[in-house]
Scaffold this motif. Sequence first.
Motif, PDB file in Angstrom:
ATOM      1  N   UNK A 159      -6.897  -3.381 -10.198  1.00  0.00           N
ATOM      2  CA  UNK A 159      -5.468  -3.123 -10.338  1.00  0.00           C
ATOM      3  C   UNK A 159      -4.809  -3.328  -8.969  1.00  0.00           C
ATOM      4  N   UNK A 160      -3.481  -3.478  -8.964  1.00  0.00           N
ATOM      5  CA  UNK A 160      -2.774  -3.611  -7.692  1.00  0.00           C
ATOM      6  C   UNK A 160      -3.058  -2.426  -6.768  1.00  0.00           C
ATOM      7  N   UNK A 161      -2.991  -1.220  -7.343  1.00  0.00           N
ATOM      8  CA  UNK A 161      -3.174  -0.030  -6.509  1.00  0.00           C
ATOM      9  C   UNK A 161      -4.542  -0.074  -5.821  1.00  0.00           C
ATOM     10  N   UNK A 221      -4.562  -2.803  -3.041  1.00  0.00           N
ATOM     11  CA  UNK A 221      -3.781  -2.372  -1.875  1.00  0.00           C
ATOM     12  C   UNK A 221      -4.559  -1.333  -1.077  1.00  0.00           C
ATOM     13  N   UNK A 222      -5.168  -0.395  -1.783  1.00  0.00           N
ATOM     14  CA  UNK A 222      -5.980   0.618  -1.109  1.00  0.00           C
ATOM     15  C   UNK A 222      -7.201  -0.002  -0.438  1.00  0.00           C
ATOM     16  N   UNK A 224      -6.916   6.446  -9.938  1.00  0.00           N
ATOM     17  CA  UNK A 224      -6.628   5.213 -10.661  1.00  0.00           C
ATOM     18  C   UNK A 224      -7.595   4.922 -11.786  1.00  0.00           C
ATOM     19  N   UNK A 273      -8.705   6.263  -4.896  1.00  0.00           N
ATOM     20  CA  UNK A 273      -7.372   6.396  -5.477  1.00  0.00           C
ATOM     21  C   UNK A 273      -7.470   7.151  -6.796  1.00  0.00           C
ATOM     22  N   UNK A 315      -2.055  -0.189 -14.710  1.00  0.00           N
ATOM     23  CA  UNK A 315      -2.965   0.943 -14.961  1.00  0.00           C
ATOM     24  C   UNK A 315      -2.519   2.231 -14.253  1.00  0.00           C
ATOM     25  N   UNK A 316      -2.058   2.105 -13.024  1.00  0.00           N
ATOM     26  CA  UNK A 316      -1.640   3.306 -12.297  1.00  0.00           C
ATOM     27  C   UNK A 316      -0.188   3.686 -12.568  1.00  0.00           C
ATOM     28  N   UNK A 355       1.528   7.004  -6.545  1.00  0.00           N
ATOM     29  CA  UNK A 355       0.474   8.023  -6.654  1.00  0.00           C
ATOM     30  C   UNK A 355       0.981   9.379  -6.166  1.00  0.00           C
ATOM     31  N   UNK A 391       2.255   1.945  -3.562  1.00  0.00           N
ATOM     32  CA  UNK A 391       1.325   2.498  -4.539  1.00  0.00           C
ATOM     33  C   UNK A 391       0.782   3.865  -4.134  1.00  0.00           C
ATOM     34  N   UNK A 392       0.635   4.101  -2.836  1.00  0.00           N
ATOM     35  CA  UNK A 392       0.043   5.374  -2.403  1.00  0.00           C
ATOM     36  C   UNK A 392       1.071   6.506  -2.354  1.00  0.00           C
ATOM     37  N   UNK A 400      -2.200  -5.939 -13.015  1.00  0.00           N
ATOM     38  CA  UNK A 400      -1.263  -5.739 -11.911  1.00  0.00           C
ATOM     39  C   UNK A 400      -1.108  -4.250 -11.617  1.00  0.00           C
ATOM     40  N   UNK A 401       0.109  -3.786 -11.591  1.00  0.00           N
ATOM     41  CA  UNK A 401       0.348  -2.374 -11.285  1.00  0.00           C
ATOM     42  C   UNK A 401       0.193  -1.446 -12.471  1.00  0.00           C
ATOM     43  N   UNK A 431       0.817  -1.219   0.000  1.00  0.00           N
ATOM     44  CA  UNK A 431       0.000   0.000   0.000  1.00  0.00           C
ATOM     45  C   UNK A 431       0.852   1.273   0.000  1.00  0.00           C
TER      46      UNK A 431
END
Lengths: 261, 285
Positions: free
Chosen positions: B103-105, B108-109, B125, B123, A132-133, A90, A85-86, A129-130, A82
């Motif tokens: 998605x992973x993000x 996780x959130x 996202x 998010x 998109x962001x 982000x 990604x945060x 997975x990761x 978390x």
Amino acid sequence: MTDFTPTEMMTIAASRELSNDDVCFVGIGAPSAACNIARLTHAPDITLIYESGTVGTKPDVLPLSIGDGELCDTALFTVSVPEMFRYWLQGGRITTGFLGGAQIDRFANLNTTVVGPYDHPKVRLPGGGGAPEIASNCGRIFITMALSKRGFVEKLPFITSMGHGEGGDHRERLGMKTQGPTRVITDLCILEPDPETKELTVVSIHHGVTREEIVENCGWAIKFADTVIETPVPTETELSVLRDINARTKRAHQGTDKEAA
Amino acid sequence: MARILSLAEAVAENVKDGDTVAMEGFTHLIPYAAGHEVIRQGRKDLFLVRMTPDILYDQLIGVGAARGMKFSWGGNPGVGSLHRFRDAVENQWPRPLEIEEHSHAAMANAYEAGAANLPFAMLRGYIGADLPKVNPNIKSITCPFTGEVLAAVPAIRPDVTIIHAQRADRKGNVLLEGIVGVQKEAVLAARRSIVTVEEIVDELNPPSPNSVVLPTWAVTAVVHVPGGAFPSYAHGYYPRSNAFYIAWDEIARDRETFNAWIKENVLDAKPEDFARHAAKSAKAA
């Protein structure tokens, strides 16, 4: 050096896109190889980040998974997923995302989700997975994948992560402030989005590759920039670093431990 | 307070048919031994939650234990497809699998929101991505201060979360190290939790005041299962068996070889069988 494979050329060309100043979110597979060649050649101080939470990692062998112990052992520090990604992604702290994909279209949108309809897929791929962001939150995106008609398609069945969408200013219209894909490095050539239309355009052709080969291996009518250069061939140093890490990686992953769990 | 139980007891008491079950571990510390116990006890109609389904969920799906799965990346890392997962989605074998894909993000959130006792996570996202078109649980929310539209997903609140950790003390306090993934959030988001550990020690002695510790009063059951994360790994104990991950591709590609593997290595096996993976590595070290 002219004795090299197209895949070696792709990895080395991709590695050259990175510099010491990059804070790079690394996708597994071809991007991971390119990022680590950069670190072991011209960009020793590059910060490599994997989505498992490892920051500033310096693996001696290429990880098979995004969370191999090697990544954590050699990282400056490791955070929870978390937090990764945060705060870091982000939060806008990552300059460059390096992605691969199963399929790409002319505006550098990527599909790693399904081939065929989503509800009744012909082929179910692993998913986003990761990505998109990563695609929206990193300062810019590099993509590396081999050029083929199956991979470079006229229309994606599914957009897993957005590149330039429908082209032009689509990213800005959706409120994105990041650049999106700026380079696509293949085994035959390097593509860049046209400054206006954002359509991927050939800007550099690898040694020994013809324009016809590129046209034949792309699923859309690919365009060439007004000025197209030849990609410099790999140096001896680049090739030996790549071959050494590939050999170390192969030995490490095969191991002897094939017994059942 | 966590109870220190056998694996059979912990699973029998805490995993029920139909439960929403999260088995977490981001490549590292994946609770294989506990997952195998769930298969041995014949649990069914589970709704599985996990960011990266990995081989463990390929096994649970392949034996037909799951009615659905919420996930964000369903592959064999660095190797290719999860063939049992694909067979379920593409051919409904051995049963249809309802999927909720994120998605992973977002995952996780969503775990973090669950741990924080919030109903949803937000998010920045999914911008320009197609998943919101196929997943009705991806919605949007407008920031009341700036007007920015953000993605919103429901919090993850498992009935039970299962994780593997390096060690626990005799009271049931648990320490995790290395790539810690979303395990802390997943345990705190769940109603019940099972933690399998490599070692049970007299004193936990966390290496830093900032170590990741789950206190005994936040965990339901602790089980001593050395080697229980194999073929994933336990940082400081044994490495990931990348060779097994590569070998799984062949095992899982075919229904017959998969079923034979499950019979020999899960149905006819015991939790204690995992210990050899830990012991062998310790000898080598």
